[in-house]
Design a protein around this motif. Structure first.
Motif, PDB file in Angstrom:
ATOM      1  N   ASP A   1       0.800  -1.215   0.000  1.00  0.00           N
ATOM      2  CA  ASP A   1       0.000   0.000   0.000  1.00  0.00           C
ATOM      3  C   ASP A   1       0.844   1.282   0.000  1.00  0.00           C
ATOM      4  N   ALA A   2       1.905   1.290  -0.783  1.00  0.00           N
ATOM      5  CA  ALA A   2       2.762   2.487  -0.831  1.00  0.00           C
ATOM      6  C   ALA A   2       2.007   3.633  -1.507  1.00  0.00           C
ATOM      7  N   GLN A   3       1.938   4.768  -0.841  1.00  0.00           N
ATOM      8  CA  GLN A   3       1.217   5.934  -1.365  1.00  0.00           C
ATOM      9  C   GLN A   3       2.161   7.051  -1.806  1.00  0.00           C
ATOM     10  N   ARG A   4       3.305   7.159  -1.102  1.00  0.00           N
ATOM     11  CA  ARG A   4       4.227   8.259  -1.395  1.00  0.00           C
ATOM     12  C   ARG A   4       5.661   7.772  -1.290  1.00  0.00           C
ATOM     13  N   GLY A   5       6.448   8.213  -2.246  1.00  0.00           N
ATOM     14  CA  GLY A   5       7.852   7.808  -2.232  1.00  0.00           C
ATOM     15  C   GLY A   5       8.778   8.991  -2.430  1.00  0.00           C
ATOM     16  N   LEU A   6       9.987   8.855  -1.883  1.00  0.00           N
ATOM     17  CA  LEU A   6      10.993   9.912  -1.989  1.00  0.00           C
ATOM     18  C   LEU A   6      12.234   9.343  -2.666  1.00  0.00           C
ATOM     19  N   LEU A   7      12.879  10.159  -3.475  1.00  0.00           N
ATOM     20  CA  LEU A   7      14.178   9.733  -3.993  1.00  0.00           C
ATOM     21  C   LEU A   7      15.196  10.858  -3.890  1.00  0.00           C
ATOM     22  N   VAL A   8      16.437  10.455  -3.672  1.00  0.00           N
ATOM     23  CA  VAL A   8      17.555  11.400  -3.591  1.00  0.00           C
ATOM     24  C   VAL A   8      18.588  11.004  -4.635  1.00  0.00           C
ATOM     25  N   ASN A   9      18.875  11.933  -5.518  1.00  0.00           N
ATOM     26  CA  ASN A   9      19.879  11.732  -6.579  1.00  0.00           C
ATOM     27  C   ASN A   9      21.012  12.717  -6.292  1.00  0.00           C
ATOM     28  N   PHE A  10      22.212  12.158  -6.152  1.00  0.00           N
ATOM     29  CA  PHE A  10      23.330  12.848  -5.498  1.00  0.00           C
ATOM     30  C   PHE A  10      24.439  13.068  -6.529  1.00  0.00           C
ATOM     31  N   GLY A  11      24.789  14.326  -6.750  1.00  0.00           N
ATOM     32  CA  GLY A  11      25.832  14.612  -7.733  1.00  0.00           C
ATOM     33  C   GLY A  11      27.125  15.031  -7.067  1.00  0.00           C
ATOM     34  N   GLY A  12      28.226  14.869  -7.767  1.00  0.00           N
ATOM     35  CA  GLY A  12      29.534  15.172  -7.195  1.00  0.00           C
ATOM     36  C   GLY A  12      29.719  14.314  -5.973  1.00  0.00           C
ATOM     37  N   PHE A  13      30.453  14.816  -4.963  1.00  0.00           N
ATOM     38  CA  PHE A  13      30.339  14.151  -3.682  1.00  0.00           C
ATOM     39  C   PHE A  13      29.403  15.002  -2.824  1.00  0.00           C
ATOM     40  N   GLY A  14      28.153  15.087  -3.281  1.00  0.00           N
ATOM     41  CA  GLY A  14      27.139  15.818  -2.532  1.00  0.00           C
ATOM     42  C   GLY A  14      27.157  17.314  -2.767  1.00  0.00           C
ATOM     43  N   ASN A  15      27.761  17.771  -3.852  1.00  0.00           N
ATOM     44  CA  ASN A  15      27.736  19.215  -4.085  1.00  0.00           C
ATOM     45  C   ASN A  15      26.586  19.642  -4.980  1.00  0.00           C
ATOM     46  N   ASN A  16      25.753  18.683  -5.413  1.00  0.00           N
ATOM     47  CA  ASN A  16      24.561  19.047  -6.177  1.00  0.00           C
ATOM     48  C   ASN A  16      23.573  17.893  -6.055  1.00  0.00           C
ATOM     49  N   VAL A  17      22.525  18.128  -5.296  1.00  0.00           N
ATOM     50  CA  VAL A  17      21.616  17.035  -4.940  1.00  0.00           C
ATOM     51  C   VAL A  17      20.180  17.402  -5.309  1.00  0.00           C
ATOM     52  N   VAL A  18      19.479  16.458  -5.911  1.00  0.00           N
ATOM     53  CA  VAL A  18      18.076  16.656  -6.273  1.00  0.00           C
ATOM     54  C   VAL A  18      17.232  15.640  -5.500  1.00  0.00           C
ATOM     55  N   ALA A  19      16.143  16.110  -4.902  1.00  0.00           N
ATOM     56  CA  ALA A  19      15.206  15.206  -4.211  1.00  0.00           C
ATOM     57  C   ALA A  19      13.833  15.346  -4.856  1.00  0.00           C
ATOM     58  N   LEU A  20      13.172  14.231  -5.052  1.00  0.00           N
ATOM     59  CA  LEU A  20      11.817  14.248  -5.612  1.00  0.00           C
ATOM     60  C   LEU A  20      10.891  13.480  -4.670  1.00  0.00           C
ATOM     61  N   ILE A  21       9.651  13.949  -4.569  1.00  0.00           N
ATOM     62  CA  ILE A  21       8.620  13.195  -3.849  1.00  0.00           C
ATOM     63  C   ILE A  21       7.493  12.908  -4.838  1.00  0.00           C
ATOM     64  N   LEU A  22       7.133  11.663  -4.951  1.00  0.00           N
ATOM     65  CA  LEU A  22       6.055  11.255  -5.849  1.00  0.00           C
ATOM     66  C   LEU A  22       4.878  10.762  -5.012  1.00  0.00           C
ATOM     67  N   GLU A  23       3.691  11.005  -5.539  1.00  0.00           N
ATOM     68  CA  GLU A  23       2.496  10.617  -4.778  1.00  0.00           C
ATOM     69  C   GLU A  23       1.474   9.973  -5.706  1.00  0.00           C
TER      70      GLU A  23
END
Lengths: 114, 226, 396
Positions: C371-393
Motif C-alpha cells: 500500500d505504498a502511497q508516497r515515495g521519496l528519492l535522492v539523486n546525489f551529484g559530485g560528492f554531494g555538491n549538487n543534490v536533487v530530491a523528488l517526492i512522488l504521490e
C-alpha cells in the motif's frame, strides 16, 4: 621517498576583509570581495580524516596511495596525499609539496602531508 | 600402449614437482572455493571447461582460453616440461583454472589464469594460489609473468608491484616480462593469499567430482549439451 | 502552476550493454512510450525530449545526443536538450521537464537517462568520474570518488560508531532486494559473515578506499531509464493513472569536500529534501518507500538521516533493526539501489524514479511495499555538491 619541497600551493586572502580561502574562489564568501592575495599553505596541520586508496585512476602505476584532509590553525582545510606510516585522526602532519601525478602531459606538483 | 623410441625422444625429461595441498576459501557469497591440483590425466576435462570460451572476444577470453587449451593439450600429450594445473571448484563445478611450469629449481613461469565464473574474485584467489605454489611449496626464488589483457596487467603487475624485466624472454612471447620476486611475494602474500587447510573430507570429495560448467555468463544462451 | 504526473516508464537491464549508446537509450524510451500508449507517429503529442547523461560526450564521443534521439525515435519536431549535472543528471532532467510543463511550455516531456560506461576500462572510468572534482585541489592529487567516500566514511564511523558490519548489512539488504528486480545488474547476495567477519574477508572483499570495501561500493554499469511526464490536465490521454510529482528540491554545496563546515554532514541532501517536503506539504513520516543514492553504502545511512527518517547518528541503528528492509518502517532501495541494481550515472535519477513509480502503481513484484502511497528519492551529484530530491504521490 622524501623529496625536496618543490613549488608551493597557495591559499587566498580577501584583500577587503581578510577571509581565507582554499582553493581559489572568484568571490569572497564573507564580503563578496573579488581581490585576493596569495599566501603559501605551510607548516603544521591536523589530520581530520584519511584513506588508503586502491584502484588508482588511469595514469598511476602504483597499487595504492594514502590521502588525507587536514585543518590548519587559521581555519583552512585542504586535501593532499599523505605519507605517514600509520595515520590516525588528530595527528599533526607537516605540509610539503611534491610530485603528485606523473606520466601525463605535465607533471603535477601538489600538497603532500608528512 | 607401448611407447616407441621416437616418441620417447620427443617427450621431455620431467622433474618431480612437490604436490600442492588443497585449500578452501570462503567467497563473498558464502560459497566455498576449493583450490586443488589436477593430474595430467584430468587435463582433457579442464580443456573441455575452457573450450567454449575460445570464441569469446570480450576481455581477451578467446586468446586466454585458446592458449590454456593448447598448454594443457601440450602437457597431456607430453610436449611441455614440468607443467602443473590448479583448479578452483565450487560444489564440484570448475570455476577457474591456473597453470604454469618451472624452468628450473629457482625460476617459475606463470602461464595463465582463467576465470569461468565471474564476479566473485575467483581469478585473484587462483593467481595468488599459483604464486603460493611457486614460492611456498616449490621454494622458488622468482616467477616470470606476462599479461594479455588490461585487467590482468592491472591486477598482477600493479597490485603486486611486479618488477619489469623486458630483456628477459617469456615463452608466451609478445608483451614484456614482469617478475614476482620472493621479496615482493613476502610483501604482498598476507593481503593477497588466503585460505584454510586441510580441506574437510566431504568438501574435498565434492571438489574432486570436477563437474563441467553448465553455462557461462560470458556466452549468453550457451547450454552444455548433455 | 500546472500539476505534473508520470504516465509511462521504461528501464533497460543494467549491466553491460550489448547495443550502442543510442539503441540502449531508445530501448528505455520506447518502453516508456509503450507503457504510456504513445505511438511515435505524426501527432504523437510529445512536446519535448530531455536526455540526461554525464559521459556521452567524454566516453562515447557523441554530442547533441538528444537531437539524435528525437529523430531516430520518430518524435520530430519535438524540442530536445541534453542535460548534464553529473550523477544527478537524471533527477535534474525530471526537474526541468516538470518546469517546462508547469510553465505551460510543454504538455508532455519524455525524460531519458542513459549512460554507457563499460566501453572504457575501470580505471579510465574512475578517472572520468573524478573529473567532476575540483581540478587543482582534488583531481590533480589523484583523488577519486571512492577516496572521498572513504575519508567521509572514516569520519562518520569515528563520530557515530558506524561499523564495517553496518555497511555490510546494507549491502546484503540491497543485494537481496535486487534479486527481485529483473533489471538489476548484480544477481548475487553477499554473505554477511563472509564479507564482514570471515578470515578470508580481506581477499574476497578487499578494501577499495579504507575503510570502504568492495561490497560497500556500487559497480560500474551501462543502462538507460525513461519516464514520460505530462500535465495532469491532459493525463486522460494516457491509459495509466498518473503518479503525481508532489515535491522537488535541489541544493548545492561546496565544490571541495574539505571546505564543508561540518564534514560529516550532507548539507545539500538535507536542504533538497527540506524543499521537496515543503513543496509537497509532506513530512518524513508520510513517506512509505525511498530510493537513496547509495553509490557508497555510507551514503544510504547518512542520507536516511538527512532526509529526516532517523535522527542524526542513528541511521545505522535503524539498519541493524531492519527498519529500512522490506516490511520495515521505511524500506530503502527496494530496487537494489545503486549498489546492486547498478549506477549508470546519468540514468540513475530516472531509474530511481521508475522504481518509485512501480512501487506506487503496485507493480514492484517480489519487492512491493504494501500500500505504498508516497515515495521519496535522492539523486546525489559530485560528492554531494549538487543534490536533487523528488517526492512522488499516488493520485487518490
Amino acid at each position: 621517498m622524501f623529496e625536496e619541497t618543490e613549488g608551493a600551493v597557495y591559499g587566498y586572502r580577501c584583500t577587503a576583509c581578510n577571509e581565507l580561502h582554499y582553493p581559489k574562489h572568484q568571490v569572497c564568501r564573507a564580503c563578496a570581495g573579488r581581490e585576493f592575495e596569495e599566501f603559501p599553505l605551510e607548516g603544521e596541520a591536523t589530520l581530520v580524516t584519511w584513506t588508503k586508496l586502491y584502484n588508482l585512476p588511469e595514469g598511476y602505476m602504483k597499487p595504492y596511495l594514502y590521502f588525507g584532509i587536514v585543518a590548519y590553525g587559521n581555519g583552512i582545510r585542504a586535501a593532499g596525499q599523505l605519507e605517514v606510516s600509520s595515520p590516525r585522526l588528530g595527528m599533526k602532519v607537516a605540509t610539503t609539496t611534491g610530485l603528485v601525478k606523473e606520466g601525463g602531459k605535465d607533471d603535477v606538483i601538489g600538497l603532500i602531508y608528512r | 600402449m607401448a611407447i616407441d623410441k621416437t616418441e620417447q625422444m620427443l617427450r621431455p625429461q620431467e622433474s618431480p614437482l612437490a604436490p600442492y595441498e588443497a585449500k578452501y576459501i570462503t567467497l563473498a557469497n558464502g560459497q566455498k572455493l576449493v583450490v586443488h591440483q589436477l593430474k595430467r590425466e584430468q587435463a582433457p576435462l579442464a580443456m573441455e571447461a575452457v573450450k567454449p570460451l575460445m570464441t569469446v572476444e570480450a576481455d581477451f577470453y578467446d586468446i586466454v582460453a585458446s592458449r590454456v587449451y593448447a598448454e594443457l593439450l601440450g602437457w597431456y600429450r607430453y610436449r611441455v616440461k614440468d607443467e602443473y594445473l590448479l583448479a578452483g571448484t565450487i560444489d564440484g563445478v570448475i570455476v577457474g583454472l591456473v597453470n604454469g611450469r618451472t624452468i628450473d629449481d629457482k625460476v617459475g613461469l606463470s602461464y595463465h589464469t582463467i576465470t569461468l565464473r565471474q564476479g566473485l574474485r575467483i581469478g585473484a584467489q587462483l593467481f595468488a594460489a599459483k604464486m603460493e605454489y611457486h614460492f611456498d611449496v616449490l621454494g622458488q626464488e622468482e616467477v616470470w609473468i606476462v599479461a594479455e589483457s588490461p585487467n590482468g596487467f592491472k591486477r598482477w603487475m600493479i597490485e603486486y608491484e611486479l618488477e619489469p624485466r623486458p630483456e628477459q624472454w617469456h615463452e608466451l612471447g609478445g608483451v614484456p616480462t614482469y617478475v614476482l620476486t620472493r621479496a615482493l611475494w613476502e610483501k604482498h602474500r598476507q593481503a593477497k593469499c588466503t585460505g584454510r587447510r586441510p580441506v574437510p573430507q566431504e568438501l574435498l570429495e565434492t571438489a574432486s567430482q570436477l563437474i563441467l560448467p553448465e553455462s557461462y555468463a560470458q556466452i549468453p544462451g550457451y547450454q552444455r549439451s548433455v | 502552476m500546472r500539476e505534473v504526473g508520470i504516465v509511462g516508464i521504461g528501464h533497460t537491464k543494467f549491466g553491460r550493454s550489448k547495443t550502442g549508446y543510442i539503441e540502449m537509450a531508445c530501448a528505455a524510451a520506447l518502453e516508456a512510450l509503450d507503457d504510456a500508449g504513445v505511438k511515435p507517429l505524426a501527432g504523437h503529442g510529445i512536446d519535448q525530449v530531455l536526455l540526461a547523461t554525464m559521459g556521452a560526450s567524454m566516453i562515447n564521443h557523441q554530442s547533441s545526443v538528444a537531437s539524435a534521439l528525437v529523430d531516430t525515435l520518430n518524435l520530430r519536431p519535438a524540442m530536445a536538450e541534453t542535460v548534464e549535472n553529473g550523477p544527478a543528471s537524471g533527477a535534474s532532467a525530471i526537474k526541468m521537464g516538470y518546469s517546462l510543463i508547469a510553465s505551460g511550455m510543454a504538455d508532455t516531456v519524455l525524460v531519458i537517462g542513459a549512460e554507457m560506461m563499460r566501453v572504457v576500462s575501470g580505471w579510465e572510468g574512475t578517472d572520468f568520474v573524478a573529473t567532476m572534482l575540483h581540478p587543482e585541489a582534488e583531481y590533480d592529487l589523484g583523488l577519486t570518488l571512492p577516496a572521498l567516500a572513504g575519508m567521509f566514511t572514516r569520519l562518520v564511523m569515528d563520530s557515530y560508531g558506524v561499523t564495517e558490519r553496518d555497511l555490510a548489512l546494507v549491502a546484503v539488504k540491497n543485494h537481496q532486494n535486487a534479486l527481485a528486480n529483473p533489471v538489476a545488474h548484480i544477481r548475487l547476495v553477499p554473505d554477511l559473515h563472509a564479507i564482514s567477519e570471515d578470515e578470508d574477508k580481506d581477499a574476497v572483499n578487499p578494501y577499495v578506499a579504507e575503510p570502504l570495501r568492495l561490497y560497500d561500493v556500487c559497480p560500474v554499469s551501462d543502462g538507460a531509464a525513461a519516464v514520460l511526464l505530462c500535465a495532469l490536465d491532459v493525463a486522460e490521454r494516457f491509459p495509466k493513472k498518473p503518479i503525481r510529482i508532489a515535491g522537488i528540491g535541489q541544493a548545492t554545496d561546496t565544490h571541495t569536500i574539505a571546505e564543508r563546515e561540518v564534514p560529516t554532514d550532507l548539507y545539500a541532501v538535507r536542504e533538497a529534501a527540506r524543499q521537496a517536503y515543503r513543496m509537497s506539504g509532506l513530512c518524513p513520516d508520510d513517506i512509505d518507500v525511498a530510493e537513496l543514492h547509495d553509490a557508497f553504502l555510507i551514503l544510504e545511512i547518512v542520507e536516511s538521516e538527512e532526509v529526516g527518517f532517523f535522527k542524526r547518528g542513528e541511521g545505522h541503528l535503524a539498519v541493524r533493526e531492519g527498519k529500512t528492509s522490506l516490511g520495515g518502517q521505511i524500506p530503502i532501495n527496494t530496487s537494489g539501489g545503486l549498489k546492486a541494481k547498478g549506477h549508470p550515472l546519468g540514468a540513475t535519477g530516472v531509474s530511481q524514479t521508475v522504481e518509485i513509480v512501480k512501487q506506487l502503481r503496485g507493480e514492484a513484484q517480489g519487492r512491493q511495499v504494501t500500500d505504498a502511497q508516497r515515495g521519496l528519492l535522492v539523486n546525489f551529484g559530485g560528492f554531494g555538491n549538487n543534490v536533487v530530491a523528488l517526492i512522488l504521490e499516488k493520485e487518490a
